[in-house]
Every structure is written in C-alpha cells, then in structure tokens.
Design a protein around this motif. Structure first.
Motif, PDB file in Angstrom:
ATOM      1  N   ILE A  46       0.844  -1.180   0.000  1.00  0.00           N
ATOM      2  CA  ILE A  46       0.000   0.000   0.000  1.00  0.00           C
ATOM      3  C   ILE A  46       0.887   1.240   0.000  1.00  0.00           C
ATOM      4  O   ILE A  46       1.852   1.323   0.750  1.00  0.00           O
ATOM      5  N   ASN A  47       0.555   2.185  -0.863  1.00  0.00           N
ATOM      6  CA  ASN A  47       1.336   3.413  -0.941  1.00  0.00           C
ATOM      7  C   ASN A  47       0.501   4.562  -0.411  1.00  0.00           C
ATOM      8  O   ASN A  47      -0.452   5.004  -1.052  1.00  0.00           O
ATOM      9  N   LEU A  48       0.849   5.019   0.766  1.00  0.00           N
ATOM     10  CA  LEU A  48       0.105   6.095   1.404  1.00  0.00           C
ATOM     11  C   LEU A  48       0.725   7.455   1.150  1.00  0.00           C
ATOM     12  O   LEU A  48       0.172   8.475   1.539  1.00  0.00           O
ATOM     13  N   ALA A  49       1.890   7.480   0.519  1.00  0.00           N
ATOM     14  CA  ALA A  49       2.593   8.740   0.312  1.00  0.00           C
ATOM     15  C   ALA A  49       1.876   9.578  -0.736  1.00  0.00           C
ATOM     16  O   ALA A  49       1.298   9.043  -1.690  1.00  0.00           O
ATOM     17  N   LYS A  55       8.562   7.875  -4.361  1.00  0.00           N
ATOM     18  CA  LYS A  55       9.826   7.517  -5.001  1.00  0.00           C
ATOM     19  C   LYS A  55       9.963   6.022  -4.822  1.00  0.00           C
ATOM     20  O   LYS A  55      10.546   5.539  -3.846  1.00  0.00           O
ATOM     21  N   VAL A 137       8.935  10.779   4.503  1.00  0.00           N
ATOM     22  CA  VAL A 137       7.807  11.114   3.622  1.00  0.00           C
ATOM     23  C   VAL A 137       6.499  10.857   4.373  1.00  0.00           C
ATOM     24  O   VAL A 137       6.210   9.735   4.776  1.00  0.00           O
ATOM     25  N   PRO A 138       5.686  11.911   4.548  1.00  0.00           N
ATOM     26  CA  PRO A 138       4.432  11.739   5.296  1.00  0.00           C
ATOM     27  C   PRO A 138       3.363  11.106   4.420  1.00  0.00           C
ATOM     28  O   PRO A 138       3.510  11.023   3.196  1.00  0.00           O
ATOM     29  N   PRO A 139       2.287  10.658   5.053  1.00  0.00           N
ATOM     30  CA  PRO A 139       1.166  10.171   4.259  1.00  0.00           C
ATOM     31  C   PRO A 139       0.498  11.335   3.527  1.00  0.00           C
ATOM     32  O   PRO A 139       0.680  12.498   3.898  1.00  0.00           O
ATOM     33  N   VAL A 142      -0.593  15.240   4.638  1.00  0.00           N
ATOM     34  CA  VAL A 142       0.257  15.797   5.693  1.00  0.00           C
ATOM     35  C   VAL A 142       1.436  16.513   5.044  1.00  0.00           C
ATOM     36  O   VAL A 142       2.104  15.957   4.176  1.00  0.00           O
TER      37      VAL A 142
END
Lengths: 206, 261
Positions: A46-49, A55, A137-139, A142
């Motif tokens: 899961i990519n929350l960024a 990246k 790196v924040p979600p 944010v």
C-alpha cells in the motif's frame, strides 16, 4: 397488480440490498486480504505517500550500499538485514548537480568524522546526490516538516566501522518473534550532510 | 533501543531470584565508576531499563521532555539512550523517539533518533528497524534545554508519527518527523532510559538527574494528551544494578541517574 408490483419492487429492493451488502463484504474482504498481504510482505504494498513525494524502489536500480556515482534514473539503497522477506529501503538517491558554496568531498568526509568519531571509523565513500529518506515522507494530506529530507541535495558520506556493529532491536540478542527477525548488524553509517555547511541532516545504518 | 518485557520479566525475575541476588552481590563487590566505564570493555550483553510504562489496551501516543545528562558508554559496543515509545507489548513491535549515544559511532555525540520495529515506510517499502539518527548534538553534561520526544498512532491511516522537537541544537529550527506504517496495534506507552552493557551508564548523575518531565499518554485516537504520573504507571528499574530513579510526585515527571557518578 398493485400488490404484485409492490412485491416485485420489494423483491428488487431486497435483492439490491443483499447484492450491495455482499459487495460490501467482498470489498471488506479484499481490504482485509490486502492488509494481510502487507503483513506478510514480499511484493506490492500500500502506498500512502502523496504522489508528489513518491519515489518507488521499483523505478530505480537497487544496491546494498551507496555507490560512488549515482546512475541516471537513481538508485535505491537497501539495508543488508532482510526482514519479512525483503530488505528495508534506507534511502533513494538521484543524480544532483553542484550548488553554490558547496564544500568539497574531502571536507564532507572530515565533517562526517567530526561527528562519527568512534575508534577505527573511516570514510569509504562520499557522493553528492538528491536524497529522499522514505521514512521522512508523510502520508498524503500531511505537509512534510521543513527539515524533511525529500529530494534534498546533500553529501552522502559512508562512514565504515572496522568491525560489524550490532544494532539489534530485540529484547534478547539474536531472537526473533512475530513476522521478522529483529537482529540488525551493520557496517556503515550513511551520513547525509548539508552540501554547503556540512551540517548533519540525518543518517541511517546499513 | 527496545522495551522491557514487563510481565514476562517479572516472572523470570521471580524464578531467577537466587541467581539475580548472586549477580547483584557480585556486581556490588566490583569496583566501578565512570572512569572505568568510559572506554572499558563491554563484557556481558543485556538490556537494562530504568523507567515507567503504562499497560493499557489503547496506548495511541507517548510524549515526554528530557535533556542530555552525562551518559557514558563502554568500549566500542555500549549504548545509552532515553526515549518514549508506543508498543503492543511484545518487545519487538514499537515506535519510539529519543536520544542515543552509541560507542561504536561516537562517545561524544548524542544523536536524536527514531526507531520502529515491524513498520513500513509510507510508500509501502520495508522500513529499517535500526535507529535513524535525525540530528547530532555534542555531549552536554548539564544541559538546561529540554527536547520533546513523542510518538502517536493515527488509526485511520495506520501511520505513526515519531516527532522530535529539538532544543539542544540551535541549528535545528523545525521538528524532526519520521512516519511509520505500523503493522501492529499499539496498546501501551513507555518512558525509559536504556543501556546494553552494565559498564555503560544511564543518563543522569547523582547530583543531576536526567529528568523525564511533561510525561503524557494518548489513550484514544484524536483524543487529548493526558499527564501521566509515575503513580499511574508501572516501574521497571530492578534489572539495572546501577540505576537510580525517583518520582517527583504528581507533576508527571521522574528522574533517572547512574549511582556510580
């Protein structure tokens, strides 16, 4: 006719409701399944960024140490201690161009050893790069802290220990529990320094 | 940089009481002090803790202030650290932030650090479980500045923010944040000093304790931080032979120190 129509509508409504509930359950199952896959972890995650800060490791070359030159397309630096079926991502590095007032490679190495001044340590590499620390790196939603190392031009200095160093996080050395082996042994501290002042920004071990 | 296994440790401690008494007796008979500790040989690895923890079922956040006071580390392997943490109580699943001295890398630099066990980065990649040094300040024997260390879990995203609000490094003007996707659910919050060899020292000296103050816990997502006094928590300090500790009463603070200094 009226009653039949009402019954048909009622049946349609009930059928639609059952369908939606089942669909919802399937979606929930899929979400649960997806989380379970995250728990066991080997492939896509899961990519929350936020997209602007993503990246991904799959978009660049992966290496177990910081190279002396950064290849076009960048490099993903992996930690040497496998956990949960994969290696942790320490940092992403992209090529960078020199900046005004930049300190030299030798000065960056000297600055690193002024901080990491333990016995026997040596500088084995120093390279200018655009650095992204994935844990900075924040979600999505944010705003990153001004101090976050995300696409930051910096000297990346490799400080190497004369012997492997245990950085274990277990309560009992060498033990493992749950889903990963928590024994961590490293040889390098990758120190990220401001390119003009040599100030310490962040470092990670691998 | 991990946590004590409180309940298991208690059982083990009771079962091993005779052996522990023998070891403590041996330790007390040994000459020890800061001079011998610094640069000395790190002989017996273990993990020793002085501090308090709150075992509840909803430990969503931990926050405290503290300052650097004279940690001394042994040989090339000793460590001394102070941190706040949220955890599921297993000993390996945690998120913490604090300050760390690690002799393999320096005996004069105190690093700000964050660390997370069983966590991912927000992009889905595996996050290192080794410490990440977020800043470096020199050794300060009598710092009057308090750094704030906190970690809090946001259930809606599954992300924990580990935050350092630095005060001891004037060049740092913004918070140092780490984001960790936790693959476990936290259930307790802890506040500790930790060393890995008995030759290393807890931060703090007899005449100048390392004070952990403004201790707060977060028991519900989106709720308010609640001051935690030592009386509201469980102490863990009996494993370190040279650890001193004291509560300062109801104002949410306590002190730790090394009794050899």
């Amino acid at each position: 006719m009226f009653h039949k129509s009402l019954r048909r509508r009622t049946l349609t409504f009930v059928s639609a409701t059952i369908f939606m509930v089942m669909a919802g359950m399937m979606i929930a199952i899929n979400i649960t399944s997806s989380r379970d896959q995250v728990m066991v972890r080997t492939t896509a995650r899961i990519n929350l960024a936020a997209p602007a800060y993503r990246k991904l490791a799959s978009t660049s070359t992966t290496m177990r140490s910081v190279p002396s030159t950064i290849p076009a397309g960048g490099v993903t630096v992996l930690g040497g201690n496998a956990q949960r079926g994969g290696n942790p991502v320490l940092m992403y590095l992209d090529p960078a161009t020199s900046v005004t007032g930049m300190i030299s490679q030798a000065e960056a190495g000297a600055d690193a050893l002024a901080i990491d001044n333990g016995p026997g340590l040596s500088v084995t590499n120093a390279v200018l790069a655009s650095v992204t620390l994935p844990s900075d790196v924040p979600p999505a939603g944010v705003t990153p802290s001004p101090s976050a190392v995300i696409g930051t031009t910096a000297w990346v200095v490799t400080v190497t220990s004369p012997a492997p160093v245990s950085m274990s996080t277990c309560s009992v050395p060498g033990s493992s529990s749950n889903n990963y082996n928590c024994a961590v042994v490293v040889s390098n501290n990758y120190m990220v320094l401001d390119p003009t002042t040599g100030a310490f920004l962040v470092s990670t071990f691998g | 940089m991990t946590r004590p296994k409180s309940r298991r440790s208690l059982v083990v401690a009771i079962a091993a009481a005779p052996l522990l008494l023998a070891l403590v007796g041996t330790a007390i008979s040994l000459p020890a002090g800061p001079a011998s500790a610094q640069g000395g040989t790190c002989t017996t690895y273990n993990q020793y803790f002085d501090g308090y923890q709150h075992n509840n079922t909803t430990g969503y956040g931990a926050r405290m202030n503290t300052r650097h006071v004279s940690p001394v580390v042994c040989g090339a392997a000793g460590t001394s650290s102070v941190w706040s943490m949220i955890t599921d109580g297993t000993g390996t699943d945690f998120a913490q932030s604090g300050e760390l001295m690690n002799a393999a890398w320096s005996t004069t630099t105190v690093y700000y650090f964050t660390e997370c066990g069983l966590c991912d980065n927000t992009d889905g990649s595996i996050q290192t479980s080794a410490p990440v040094n977020k800043g470096a300040v020199g050794q300060q024997s009598n710092s009057s500045y308090n750094d704030e260390y906190s970690s809090w879990f946001t259930p809606s995203t599954g992300v924990t923010t580990q935050q350092i609000a630095p005060a001891n490094d004037p060049t740092l003007t913004s918070n140092l944040n780490t984001y960790s996707v936790m693959l476990f659910t936290p259930s307790e919050y802890d506040f500790y000093g930790e060393v890995h060899y008995p030759e290393s020292q807890m931060p703090g000296i007899t005449s100048n304790h390392d004070v952990l103050s403004s201790i707060q816990g977060l028991s519900s997502p989106g709720g308010s931080w609640v001051t935690q006094t030592p009386a509201m928590m469980q102490p863990i300090y009996d494993t370190f032979p040279y650890g001193g500790y004291t509560s300062y009463g109801s104002n949410g603070s306590f002190g730790i120190w090394d009794t050899r200094d």
